[in-house]
Structures are given as C-alpha cells and as structure tokens.
Design an enzyme around this catalytic site. Structure first.
Site, PDB file in Angstrom:
ATOM      1  N   ASP A  62      48.159  34.743  38.995  1.00 53.09           N
ATOM      2  CA  ASP A  62      47.167  34.985  37.962  1.00 53.09           C
ATOM      3  C   ASP A  62      46.888  36.492  37.838  1.00 53.09           C
ATOM      4  O   ASP A  62      47.843  37.281  37.805  1.00 53.09           O
ATOM      5  CB  ASP A  62      45.890  34.186  38.266  1.00 53.09           C
ATOM      6  CG  ASP A  62      44.972  34.061  37.059  1.00 53.09           C
ATOM      7  OD1 ASP A  62      45.222  33.177  36.222  1.00 53.09           O
ATOM      8  OD2 ASP A  62      44.025  34.866  36.947  1.00 53.09           O
TER       9      ASP A  62
ATOM     10  N   TYR B 201      39.707  40.650  31.692  1.00 55.33           N
ATOM     11  CA  TYR B 201      40.625  40.246  30.628  1.00 55.33           C
ATOM     12  C   TYR B 201      40.587  41.259  29.484  1.00 55.33           C
ATOM     13  O   TYR B 201      41.615  41.592  28.883  1.00 55.33           O
ATOM     14  CB  TYR B 201      40.252  38.861  30.107  1.00 55.33           C
ATOM     15  CG  TYR B 201      40.712  37.715  30.968  1.00 55.33           C
ATOM     16  CD1 TYR B 201      41.757  36.893  30.558  1.00 55.33           C
ATOM     17  CD2 TYR B 201      40.096  37.430  32.188  1.00 55.33           C
ATOM     18  CE1 TYR B 201      42.180  35.829  31.333  1.00 55.33           C
ATOM     19  CE2 TYR B 201      40.511  36.371  32.973  1.00 55.33           C
ATOM     20  CZ  TYR B 201      41.549  35.574  32.531  1.00 55.33           C
ATOM     21  OH  TYR B 201      41.973  34.517  33.305  1.00 55.33           O
TER      22      TYR B 201
ATOM     23  N   HIS C  53      49.061  26.127  39.418  1.00 57.87           N
ATOM     24  CA  HIS C  53      48.553  27.490  39.295  1.00 57.87           C
ATOM     25  C   HIS C  53      47.817  27.962  40.548  1.00 57.87           C
ATOM     26  O   HIS C  53      47.840  29.146  40.877  1.00 57.87           O
ATOM     27  CB  HIS C  53      47.617  27.545  38.087  1.00 57.87           C
ATOM     28  CG  HIS C  53      47.186  28.918  37.700  1.00 57.87           C
ATOM     29  ND1 HIS C  53      48.039  29.846  37.140  1.00 57.87           N
ATOM     30  CD2 HIS C  53      45.969  29.530  37.776  1.00 57.87           C
ATOM     31  CE1 HIS C  53      47.376  30.960  36.889  1.00 57.87           C
ATOM     32  NE2 HIS C  53      46.114  30.805  37.275  1.00 57.87           N
TER      33      HIS C  53
END
Length: 384
Positions: free
Chosen positions: A177, A307, A361
């Site tokens: 990630d 982000y 994930h």
C-alpha cells in the site's frame, strides 16, 4: 537524534466518550440492495458497533500493543512513532517495514515475531532481522506534518534519517500500500544505503521509465492497465475522495466512530482473501484495535492527507531512470491490482517474483508465515 521510550495510555474519558458516541449513533436507513453491494453492510456494522461499545476491551488491546518496544524520535523536525524490535540470531539484518492505509503499525505484530525470531517458528536463526516499523507522518502517534508536501518521497528521507539515527547505515525496506511507495522512494533516493526492497503491492501512480512510447505494451500489460482503470472507476471512490477533498471527509470520520468503522471495515472485507466473510480472516478485536488507533489519536484526517500529497508527487520515473537496488515482489491473488512482472521490470531490477497461493492486500495480517518466508528469502542473498 533524540529518542525516548513510548507506551500507549488512552485516558479513561476518551474511552467513555467513544462508547457514548456509539450508543448515540443516528443510523442511516437501509437501502433495498443486497448486503455489501453499496458499501458497508448495515447489519454487520451494527453488530460491530455494539461489540465496540459494550464488549471490546481497549485496555487489553493497549496492553498487547505495548508489548512491542515503542519509541518517539525527532527526525528532521518531525515527531515519529516507531516500533524497534531487535532480532534473535547471530547477525540480525536491519529492515524498515512501512504500513499503509487503512492499516497501521499494528498490521505487523504477527510478522514481527516471524522476522525477528525465525527459530521460534522452525526457521533458520541466521535469517533474523532487526525490524523498525515507523508510523507514517499523521498516522497514530506520529504527528502530522506542519507544512504541506510530505509525500512518499519525503517520508523516505525521514526513514533514511531514522535508520541512521538508530545506527543502521545499510538496510533493506519492505512495504505494501502506501508503504510500497515509501520503499520504492527509499530505493530511488538512497540507493547507496538501501541494499534492496521487497514489495507486496505496486502503487497505482507508478509509471515506468521506459513507457509504451518507447517499448510497446505486452498483452499482459494492456490487460493490467485496463483492469486497473476499471477497478478505479468502480471501487476507487474512496481514493478519489482522499486525493481531492480529504478534509471534507475528515470532518465526518473524525466525529463519528461508526462512520470511521464503516469506512475502514469495508476495505478490510473488500481487499482481503476472506471469501466475502471479513471475520473469517480478522476478528472483531483485530479490526477494532486498528480502527481504535485512528479514533483515539484523531488521525484519520491527517492520514488520508497523504493521498493528496502523493497525487501531487506521483510515482513516475524519467526517461532512462532506473531504480538500482534489487526488488522482490510477492503477488497475492486477492490484492487490488495485478501488475505483470514486465511492468515492474521497465524500471526495477526484479530479482524475486512469487505468485502467492492465497492472501490479499493485508498480507502481513492475513498470511504472516507466507510473507515472512518471502522476505527472508529476498534478503538472504543481500545480507553480505
């Protein structure tokens, strides 16, 4: 670099306030759609919230978290929280492991046992690591940056300074990630110190140095890029919100524990190898320990801010640029993207590639034995 020991100690008043807020939740009316089709299932969410308010034992979770040796350090003007676990073996190799969103340093507790003391799991003690797990800036107990601009590249510089302050001139890096982006940035910006990196995810913003204009796409690469765009259109709404209007979202998630649990819990179900039953892989206690770290530190807003910063500094490489330190990649079948090896090889020296039999994930939580074996294999050849 100034370092001090750290222990988590959430005030009783904060725990009481959390329970009060959950009990006072104004529940959204259910829609006439199948469970999970439109996001977090309301029945599951109500059950999780009831458990959080009435039965979840934060003090026990806190006690278990505090079993890990934690520290705070001032690193280049940034307060960084980190776990520093010494290995048990004849020559422990230093490794910095970086989490992502919606995870935290808690993701790696089972993995740390296997990396730091492999003999306890029937493996060679010569493969032991000294592991450093920092909390990303703005996550959990690492303070949010006071100035804009802290993307994966700036975090990599912080980690390089942290590792030097801990006495590690050479080290390896691992991540998935957001942590994959930080690990790549470490290899790109600090190749004289980073011996190699291991990834279990490829950042979606990655664009290779030798793009399609120079080298035609393979059929597998064309399929990957098409599927990545399709996934972003149908499943990537969260990321679009994080990268464009993070503070609008933060106002809701920082005020509503049930909203926070929905936003994070739905991703643990959607992105894991759980056969559509999230509690088949993660217990309520595990889910709520991670969610509670965001809640009690009020860090959801500063966490998703990364982000925004990564959008402004994407993982793109100039023509002819290559990442020199070798790369290992573990491809888990339920991961959210599936790049072919050739897509990485346009920029990286891929020396290890494994198609994993299961897992998604959150590999460190879902399949710690499998991931630990891959990491040991990768760095076994680089320890010298």
């Amino acid at each position: 670099m100034q370092i001090e020991p750290f222990q988590i100690a959430v005030p009783d008043a904060d725990i009481d306030d959390l329970r009060r807020r959950i009990r006072a939740t104004r529940w959204a009316p259910a829609t006439p759609s199948p469970a999970w089709q439109q996001g977090a299932d309301s029945a599951w969410l109500r059950e999780l919230a009831e458990y959080w308010a009435e039965r979840f034992d934060w003090r026990e979770a806190e006690r278990r978290l505090n079993l890990q040796p934690q520290f705070l350090a001032e690193v280049d003007g940034q307060r960084v929280h980190f776990v520093h676990r010494r290995g048990v073996g004849p020559a422990c190799y230093p490794l910095v492991v970086t989490h992502g969103w919606p995870g935290s340093f808690f993701e790696f507790h089972a993995l740390l046992d296997r990396l730091c003391d492999p003999a306890a799991f029937g493996c060679d003690p010569a493969d032991a690591f000294d592991v450093v797990v920092p909390s990303l800036p703005g996550f959990a107990f690492s303070l949010a940056p006071v100035e804009p601009g802290t993307s994966a590249f700036q975090v990599a510089d912080l980690w390089a300074s942290l590792m030097r302050g801990l006495g590690y001139e050479h080290f390896g890096a691992q991540g998935g990630d957001l942590g994959a982006g930080v690990s790549i940035a470490l290899a790109a910006r600090h190749r004289e110190r980073v011996d190699g990196i291991h990834l279990n995810f490829l950042p979606s913003s990655y664009e290779p140095a030798n793009g399609a204009a120079q080298t035609p796409l393979t059929p597998a690469e064309e399929t990957y890029l098409r599927e990545k765009n399709e996934w972003a259109a149908l499943e990537g709404g969260y990321a679009h919100m994080h990268t464009t209007k993070p503070q609008t979202l933060a106002a809701s998630l920082n005020d509503s524990p049930v909203g926070l649990a929905a936003w994070i819990g739905e991703k643990f179900r959607a992105w894991s190898d759980c056969d559509e039953n999230v509690e088949q892989v993660f217990s309520k206690d595990e889910l709520l320990t991670n969610i509670s770290l965001y809640w009690h530190t009020q860090s959801i807003g500063s966490a998703i801010q990364m982000y925004w910063e990564n959008r402004l500094q994407p993982m793109r490489f100039a023509e002819g640029q290559r990442v020199v330190p070798p790369v290992g990649f573990a491809h888990f079948p339920k991961e959210i993207n599936h790049p072919p090896r050739t897509w990485l090889e346009r920029t990286f020296d891929v020396v290890q590639w494994t198609d994993m039999p299961s897992g998604g994930h959150f590999a460190a939580m879902e399949k710690p034995d499998l991931l630990a074996a891959e990491i040991r294999k990768m760095f076994r050849k680089l320890r010298a």
